[in-house]
Design a protein around this motif. Structure first.
Motif, mmCIF file in Angstrom:
data_model
loop_
_atom_site.group_PDB
_atom_site.id
_atom_site.type_symbol
_atom_site.label_atom_id
_atom_site.label_comp_id
_atom_site.label_asym_id
_atom_site.label_seq_id
_atom_site.Cartn_x
_atom_site.Cartn_y
_atom_site.Cartn_z
ATOM 1 N N PHE A 152 -52.948 78.756 -28.252
ATOM 2 C CA PHE A 152 -54.697 79.108 -29.423
ATOM 3 C C PHE A 152 -54.976 80.331 -29.216
ATOM 4 N N ALA A 153 -54.541 80.807 -28.210
ATOM 5 C CA ALA A 153 -54.740 82.473 -28.021
ATOM 6 C C ALA A 153 -54.037 82.940 -28.779
ATOM 7 N N LYS A 154 -52.659 82.564 -28.588
ATOM 8 C CA LYS A 154 -51.881 83.253 -28.837
ATOM 9 C C LYS A 154 -52.025 83.224 -30.313
ATOM 10 N N ALA A 155 -52.526 82.636 -30.963
ATOM 11 C CA ALA A 155 -53.139 82.029 -32.209
ATOM 12 C C ALA A 155 -54.291 82.907 -33.216
ATOM 13 N N GLY A 156 -54.850 83.592 -31.616
ATOM 14 C CA GLY A 156 -56.049 84.211 -32.336
ATOM 15 C C GLY A 156 -57.336 83.732 -32.499
ATOM 16 N N TYR A 157 -57.292 82.376 -31.549
ATOM 17 C CA TYR A 157 -58.195 81.690 -32.051
ATOM 18 C C TYR A 157 -59.258 81.463 -30.160
ATOM 19 N N SER A 158 -60.608 81.279 -30.295
ATOM 20 C CA SER A 158 -61.419 81.977 -29.039
ATOM 21 C C SER A 158 -62.955 80.940 -29.736
ATOM 22 N N HIS A 159 -63.968 81.296 -29.039
ATOM 23 C CA HIS A 159 -65.454 80.750 -28.723
ATOM 24 C C HIS A 159 -65.901 81.981 -28.152
ATOM 25 N N THR A 160 -67.435 81.319 -28.728
ATOM 26 C CA THR A 160 -68.642 82.476 -28.243
ATOM 27 C C THR A 160 -68.643 81.279 -26.789
ATOM 28 N N LEU A 161 -69.570 82.327 -26.017
ATOM 29 C CA LEU A 161 -69.955 80.897 -25.254
ATOM 30 C C LEU A 161 -71.493 79.869 -25.143
ATOM 31 N N GLU A 162 -71.614 80.164 -26.729
ATOM 32 C CA GLU A 162 -72.730 79.108 -26.885
ATOM 33 C C GLU A 162 -71.583 77.844 -27.265
ATOM 34 N N LEU A 163 -70.140 77.969 -26.576
ATOM 35 C CA LEU A 163 -69.665 76.213 -26.989
ATOM 36 C C LEU A 163 -70.056 75.493 -26.131
ATOM 37 N N GLU A 164 -70.584 74.386 -26.812
ATOM 38 C CA GLU A 164 -70.918 73.046 -26.952
ATOM 39 C C GLU A 164 -69.540 71.776 -25.777
ATOM 40 N N ALA A 165 -70.280 71.233 -25.567
ATOM 41 C CA ALA A 165 -69.613 70.182 -24.386
ATOM 42 C C ALA A 165 -69.596 68.713 -25.853
ATOM 43 N N VAL A 166 -68.841 67.629 -25.708
ATOM 44 C CA VAL A 166 -68.692 66.959 -27.271
ATOM 45 C C VAL A 166 -68.308 65.478 -26.372
ATOM 46 N N PRO A 167 -68.868 65.251 -26.171
ATOM 47 C CA PRO A 167 -69.150 63.541 -25.493
ATOM 48 C C PRO A 167 -67.993 62.664 -26.130
ATOM 49 N N ARG A 168 -67.172 61.811 -25.703
ATOM 50 C CA ARG A 168 -67.057 61.233 -26.477
ATOM 51 C C ARG A 168 -67.924 59.586 -27.158
ATOM 52 N N GLY A 169 -67.494 60.048 -28.924
ATOM 53 C CA GLY A 169 -67.520 58.897 -29.914
ATOM 54 C C GLY A 169 -68.731 60.319 -30.906
ATOM 55 N N ARG A 170 -68.334 61.688 -30.273
ATOM 56 C CA ARG A 170 -68.046 62.448 -31.861
ATOM 57 C C ARG A 170 -67.058 62.894 -32.090
ATOM 58 N N VAL A 171 -66.483 63.667 -33.303
ATOM 59 C CA VAL A 171 -65.679 64.738 -33.569
ATOM 60 C C VAL A 171 -65.850 66.224 -32.207
ATOM 61 N N VAL A 172 -64.391 66.046 -32.024
ATOM 62 C CA VAL A 172 -64.763 67.626 -31.939
ATOM 63 C C VAL A 172 -64.356 68.568 -32.678
ATOM 64 N N PRO A 173 -65.751 70.371 -33.353
ATOM 65 C CA PRO A 173 -65.605 70.705 -33.776
ATOM 66 C C PRO A 173 -64.648 71.333 -33.935
ATOM 67 N N GLN A 174 -63.699 71.850 -34.847
ATOM 68 C CA GLN A 174 -63.199 72.879 -35.152
ATOM 69 C C GLN A 174 -63.476 74.728 -35.928
ATOM 70 N N ASP A 175 -64.697 74.856 -34.867
ATOM 71 C CA ASP A 175 -65.832 76.497 -34.958
ATOM 72 C C ASP A 175 -65.627 77.036 -34.148
ATOM 73 N N TRP A 176 -64.054 77.847 -34.224
ATOM 74 C CA TRP A 176 -63.160 78.826 -33.268
ATOM 75 C C TRP A 176 -63.466 79.927 -34.037
ATOM 76 N N ILE A 177 -63.427 81.142 -33.427
ATOM 77 C CA ILE A 177 -63.788 81.698 -34.177
ATOM 78 C C ILE A 177 -62.082 82.736 -34.344
ATOM 79 N N HIS A 178 -61.986 83.169 -35.270
ATOM 80 C CA HIS A 178 -60.273 83.882 -36.001
ATOM 81 C C HIS A 178 -60.570 85.228 -35.543
ATOM 82 N N SER A 179 -59.761 85.995 -34.457
ATOM 83 C CA SER A 179 -59.689 87.677 -34.640
ATOM 84 C C SER A 179 -58.267 87.757 -35.372
ATOM 85 N N GLY A 180 -57.931 87.009 -36.445
ATOM 86 C CA GLY A 180 -56.599 87.555 -37.238
ATOM 87 C C GLY A 180 -55.418 88.274 -36.277
#
Length: 362
Positions: A329-357
């Motif tokens: 993911f880092a090689k492709a330029g994706y990361s998260h902010t410190l607002e990243l949330e943990a996602v328990p089983r039963g919920r869809v893990v969102p693709q809420d990356w930030i893309h650096s280009g």
């Protein structure tokens, strides 16, 4: 690029370092003996154990790889799905480390990491059909690249691994009992009429193993001599002999076949619908099962695909797969902010990356 991976989604605490796609070192602490007393994972105990051992594992990894925390370019952490309390331990540790060192933060979908894990020891050819078979999930994906996953089929109730665990518990096998079902099953020819192949009389790519679990439980109820009087240990399994061993081996082989052939039917259905593929990836804890591996080998040969299986130590939860996925993911330029949330089983893990280009840079 140096990536630290942190895995605390269930009952394994693990950390690993991957540099430019190569594993430098890893540390893992298992809680199997602790939870075996209860016949399954106790979430509160699991999270407390993660909190207790994670700092120690991190220090040991830094020492053994001669690495300083400031050398880490990005911290990849399993953000879900999993047990919420357990996930929060890893996510909180990752955020604190990023805040103190300036490293980038990357939240990793635990399920995707399993499917990318074989890339640590060999090349993955895309597009690939991915079959994830674990204790909590039985999913099928179309994987176009390390960052492009399309969910085609999913678990509706009990996953395959959960069915293994519950059947083993019904027989009073030691926890976790899936490997004993696998080992005994290899000693017998399956009776393909004994148990059903669940949820196949439809056009769906989804999975439901609750009916199979119930069918086995009902059968065992009529054959009480198959059940150990108390929770067995590995020595008791090894000491089995005669008619009881043969009867248990037949049950295990038949159950194994029902699971494996159900997976085959759904995977073949997905291959026919999802367009040309270059490879078939099978990952997750149940990917270590001999029957599943042999069945998927047959599917790959039938469709002219490269079968990509993780090494056995990469089938269960581990830090190396999280670090390797984080590197992709880092090689492709994706990361998260410190607002990243943990996602328990039963919920869809969102693709809420930030893309650096471009690739992440420190």
């Amino acid at each position: 690029m140096l990536i630290l991976g942190i895995e605390t989604s269930c009952d394994e605490t693990a950390v690993a370092l991957v540099q430019d796609g190569r594993l430098l070192g890893e540390k893992l602490a298992t809680q199997i003996d602790t939870h075996a007393l209860f016949g399954g994972v106790v979430p509160e105990i699991a999270s407390r154990e993660h909190l207790r051992v994670l700092p120690r594992l991190f220090r040991e990894l830094m020492t053994e790889t001669d690495t300083e925390p400031v050398d880490i370019d990005a911290v990849a952490v399993a953000r879900g799905p999993g047990l919420l309390g357990s996930l929060l331990v890893g996510v909180s540790f990752a955020k604190a480390l990023c805040l103190s060192t300036g490293a980038s933060l990357i939240g990793v979908n635990h399920l995707w990491a399993h499917l990318l894990a074989p890339g640590l020891t060999g090349e993955i050819q895309f597009p690939a059909l991915g079959l994830l078979v674990s204790g909590g999930h039985t999913h099928i994906y179309r994987i176009s690249s390390p960052v492009e996953f399309e969910l085609l089929g999913r678990t509706l109730d009990d996953a395959a691994g959960e069915a293994f665990d519950k059947v083993a518990k019904r027989l009073n096998f030691p926890y976790p009992g899936g490997r004993y079902i696998d080992e005994l099953g290899q000693e017998s020819v399956p009776d393909t009429t004994l148990f059903p192949r669940p949820y196949i009389d439809n056009n769906s790519l989804d999975f439901s193993f609750s009916g199979l679990k119930t069918a086995v439980a009902n059968y065992v109820t009529t054959q009480p001599e198959l059940v150990f009087d108390t929770m067995a240990d590995s020595e008791a399994i090894a000491a089995l002999s005669g008619e009881k061993r043969a009867a248990l081996a037949r049950v295990c082989a038949s159950f194994n076949w029902s699971v494996s052939d159900t997976l085959r039917i759904k995977v073949e259905r997905a291959l026919k619908r999802s367009g040309p593929m270059k490879s078939l990836i099978v990952a997750g804890g149940v990917a270590a099962n001999f029957g599943v591996r042999e069945t998927m080998k047959g599917v790959a040969e039938k469709y002219g695909l490269r079968l990509t299986l993780p090494e056995l130590n990469l089938c269960t939860d581990n830090g190396a797969m999280i670090a390797f996925a984080g590197w992709q993911f880092a090689k492709a330029g994706y990361s998260h902010t410190l607002e990243l949330e943990a996602v328990p089983r039963g919920r869809v893990v969102p693709q809420d990356w930030i893309h650096s280009g471009g690739p992440l840079e420190r």
